[in-house]
Scaffold this motif. Structure first.
Motif, PDB file in Angstrom:
ATOM      1  N   GLU A   1       0.977  -1.126  -0.023  1.00  0.00           N
ATOM      2  CA  GLU A   1      -0.145   0.040  -0.055  1.00  0.00           C
ATOM      3  C   GLU A   1       0.970   1.334   0.100  1.00  0.00           C
ATOM      4  O   GLU A   1       0.581   2.190  -0.891  1.00  0.00           O
ATOM      5  CB  GLU A   1      -0.824   0.010   1.305  1.00  0.00           C
ATOM      6  CG  GLU A   1      -1.858  -1.102   1.199  1.00  0.00           C
ATOM      7  CD  GLU A   1      -2.844  -0.923   2.596  1.00  0.00           C
ATOM      8  OE1 GLU A   1      -3.117   0.163   3.071  1.00  0.00           O
ATOM      9  OE2 GLU A   1      -3.313  -2.212   2.835  1.00  0.00           O
ATOM     10  N   THR A   2       2.055   1.312   0.742  1.00  0.00           N
ATOM     11  CA  THR A   2       2.744   2.429   0.817  1.00  0.00           C
ATOM     12  C   THR A   2       3.637   2.669  -0.422  1.00  0.00           C
ATOM     13  O   THR A   2       3.472   3.857  -0.879  1.00  0.00           O
ATOM     14  CB  THR A   2       3.864   2.311   1.834  1.00  0.00           C
ATOM     15  OG1 THR A   2       3.144   1.820   3.382  1.00  0.00           O
ATOM     16  CG2 THR A   2       4.802   3.227   2.061  1.00  0.00           C
ATOM     17  N   ALA A   3       3.968   1.728  -1.231  1.00  0.00           N
ATOM     18  CA  ALA A   3       4.647   1.694  -2.539  1.00  0.00           C
ATOM     19  C   ALA A   3       3.521   2.500  -3.335  1.00  0.00           C
ATOM     20  O   ALA A   3       3.853   3.272  -4.240  1.00  0.00           O
ATOM     21  CB  ALA A   3       5.250   0.548  -2.955  1.00  0.00           C
ATOM     22  N   VAL A   4       2.340   2.050  -3.542  1.00  0.00           N
ATOM     23  CA  VAL A   4       1.226   2.323  -4.493  1.00  0.00           C
ATOM     24  C   VAL A   4       1.047   4.036  -4.097  1.00  0.00           C
ATOM     25  O   VAL A   4       1.110   4.767  -4.923  1.00  0.00           O
ATOM     26  CB  VAL A   4       0.082   1.639  -4.384  1.00  0.00           C
ATOM     27  CG1 VAL A   4      -1.286   2.208  -4.706  1.00  0.00           C
ATOM     28  CG2 VAL A   4       0.461   0.147  -4.736  1.00  0.00           C
ATOM     29  N   ALA A   5       0.858   4.204  -2.876  1.00  0.00           N
ATOM     30  CA  ALA A   5       0.629   5.424  -2.429  1.00  0.00           C
ATOM     31  C   ALA A   5       1.857   6.584  -2.968  1.00  0.00           C
ATOM     32  O   ALA A   5       1.445   7.608  -3.350  1.00  0.00           O
ATOM     33  CB  ALA A   5       0.341   5.635  -0.915  1.00  0.00           C
ATOM     34  N   ASN A   6       3.049   5.958  -2.539  1.00  0.00           N
ATOM     35  CA  ASN A   6       4.049   6.940  -2.923  1.00  0.00           C
ATOM     36  C   ASN A   6       4.181   7.034  -4.509  1.00  0.00           C
ATOM     37  O   ASN A   6       4.535   8.246  -5.000  1.00  0.00           O
ATOM     38  CB  ASN A   6       5.611   6.280  -2.442  1.00  0.00           C
ATOM     39  CG  ASN A   6       5.454   6.532  -0.837  1.00  0.00           C
ATOM     40  OD1 ASN A   6       4.802   7.295  -0.431  1.00  0.00           O
ATOM     41  ND2 ASN A   6       6.290   5.326  -0.436  1.00  0.00           N
ATOM     42  N   ALA A   7       4.018   5.852  -5.377  1.00  0.00           N
ATOM     43  CA  ALA A   7       3.948   6.016  -6.764  1.00  0.00           C
ATOM     44  C   ALA A   7       3.072   7.068  -7.263  1.00  0.00           C
ATOM     45  O   ALA A   7       3.279   7.553  -8.225  1.00  0.00           O
ATOM     46  CB  ALA A   7       3.945   4.552  -7.220  1.00  0.00           C
ATOM     47  N   LEU A   8       2.065   7.132  -6.696  1.00  0.00           N
ATOM     48  CA  LEU A   8       0.827   7.850  -6.965  1.00  0.00           C
ATOM     49  C   LEU A   8       0.726   9.342  -6.512  1.00  0.00           C
ATOM     50  O   LEU A   8      -0.025  10.316  -6.842  1.00  0.00           O
ATOM     51  CB  LEU A   8      -0.644   7.264  -6.850  1.00  0.00           C
ATOM     52  CG  LEU A   8      -0.896   5.920  -7.556  1.00  0.00           C
ATOM     53  CD1 LEU A   8      -2.177   5.522  -6.953  1.00  0.00           C
ATOM     54  CD2 LEU A   8      -0.911   6.087  -9.198  1.00  0.00           C
ATOM     55  N   ASN A   9       1.855   9.546  -5.693  1.00  0.00           N
ATOM     56  CA  ASN A   9       1.805  10.759  -4.745  1.00  0.00           C
ATOM     57  C   ASN A   9       0.444  11.126  -4.072  1.00  0.00           C
ATOM     58  O   ASN A   9      -0.094  12.245  -4.136  1.00  0.00           O
ATOM     59  CB  ASN A   9       2.396  11.926  -5.619  1.00  0.00           C
ATOM     60  CG  ASN A   9       2.782  13.071  -4.980  1.00  0.00           C
ATOM     61  OD1 ASN A   9       3.316  12.930  -3.973  1.00  0.00           O
ATOM     62  ND2 ASN A   9       2.835  14.346  -5.409  1.00  0.00           N
ATOM     63  N   LEU A  10      -0.023  10.273  -3.409  1.00  0.00           N
ATOM     64  CA  LEU A  10      -1.450  10.508  -2.657  1.00  0.00           C
ATOM     65  C   LEU A  10      -1.316  10.068  -1.443  1.00  0.00           C
ATOM     66  O   LEU A  10      -0.445   9.155  -1.048  1.00  0.00           O
ATOM     67  CB  LEU A  10      -2.565   9.565  -3.375  1.00  0.00           C
ATOM     68  CG  LEU A  10      -2.757   9.727  -4.835  1.00  0.00           C
ATOM     69  CD1 LEU A  10      -3.642   8.757  -5.450  1.00  0.00           C
ATOM     70  CD2 LEU A  10      -3.436  11.154  -5.212  1.00  0.00           C
ATOM     71  N   ALA A  11      -1.825  10.664  -0.414  1.00  0.00           N
ATOM     72  CA  ALA A  11      -2.052  10.368   0.952  1.00  0.00           C
ATOM     73  C   ALA A  11      -3.197   9.337   0.867  1.00  0.00           C
ATOM     74  O   ALA A  11      -4.255   9.558   1.415  1.00  0.00           O
ATOM     75  CB  ALA A  11      -2.310  11.614   1.817  1.00  0.00           C
TER      76      ALA A  11
END
Length: 143
Positions: free
Chosen positions: A113-123
């Motif tokens: 989940e963290t990698a996905v959030a970071n890749a999308l630049n979303l909180a």
């Protein structure tokens, strides 16, 4: 975990969530937590009726409250009934053959989940990944 342990954990969790740990709330949360898989409200109600009398509408209302407060996960498989389970950082698989629903740890899916959030630049605060297909039994039956 014993039923007493589950009830005590439910009471403590309700207090931490800011909800009064009434007997009915403890019964509902304990039933969901003790389930081997996500349960519908009717399944939760049937489980509670094995040892206690509790109105079906009360079970639905408590499940709605617990879902709103984040004490349980509520999700739909596209069918009429909502399903409820406890825990975070997991996804769900719905067998379109038999209708069973099961929780799957995101680690088993190699889903970060963290990698996905970071890749999308979303909180991102919550990910609800829903998988559908056939369980091994239904896949064998389908040939």
């Amino acid at each position: 975990m014993t039923l007493h342990d589950t009830a005590e954990a439910a009471r403590e969790f309700l207090e931490q969530t800011g909800l009064e740990p009434t007997l009915n709330r403890i019964l509902v949360l304990s039933a969901v937590a003790a389930g081997q898989r996500p349960m519908t409200a009717a399944e939760v109600h049937a489980e509670i009726l094995r040892e206690h009398r509790l109105n079906r509408v009360t079970v639905y209302r408590i499940l709605d409250l617990l879902a709103e407060k984040g004490a349980v996960n509520r999700f739909s498989t596209g069918e009429r009934a909502q399903h409820y389970c406890v825990g975070r950082n997991h996804s769900h698989f719905h067998c379109t053959g038999c209708g069973r629903v099961q929780c799957i740890a995101n680690e088993e899916l190699h889903f970060d989940e963290t990698a996905v959030a970071n890749a999308l630049n979303l909180a991102v605060s919550h990910v609800d990944l829903h998988l559908e297909g056939l369980c091994p039994t239904c896949a064998r039956a389908a040939g």
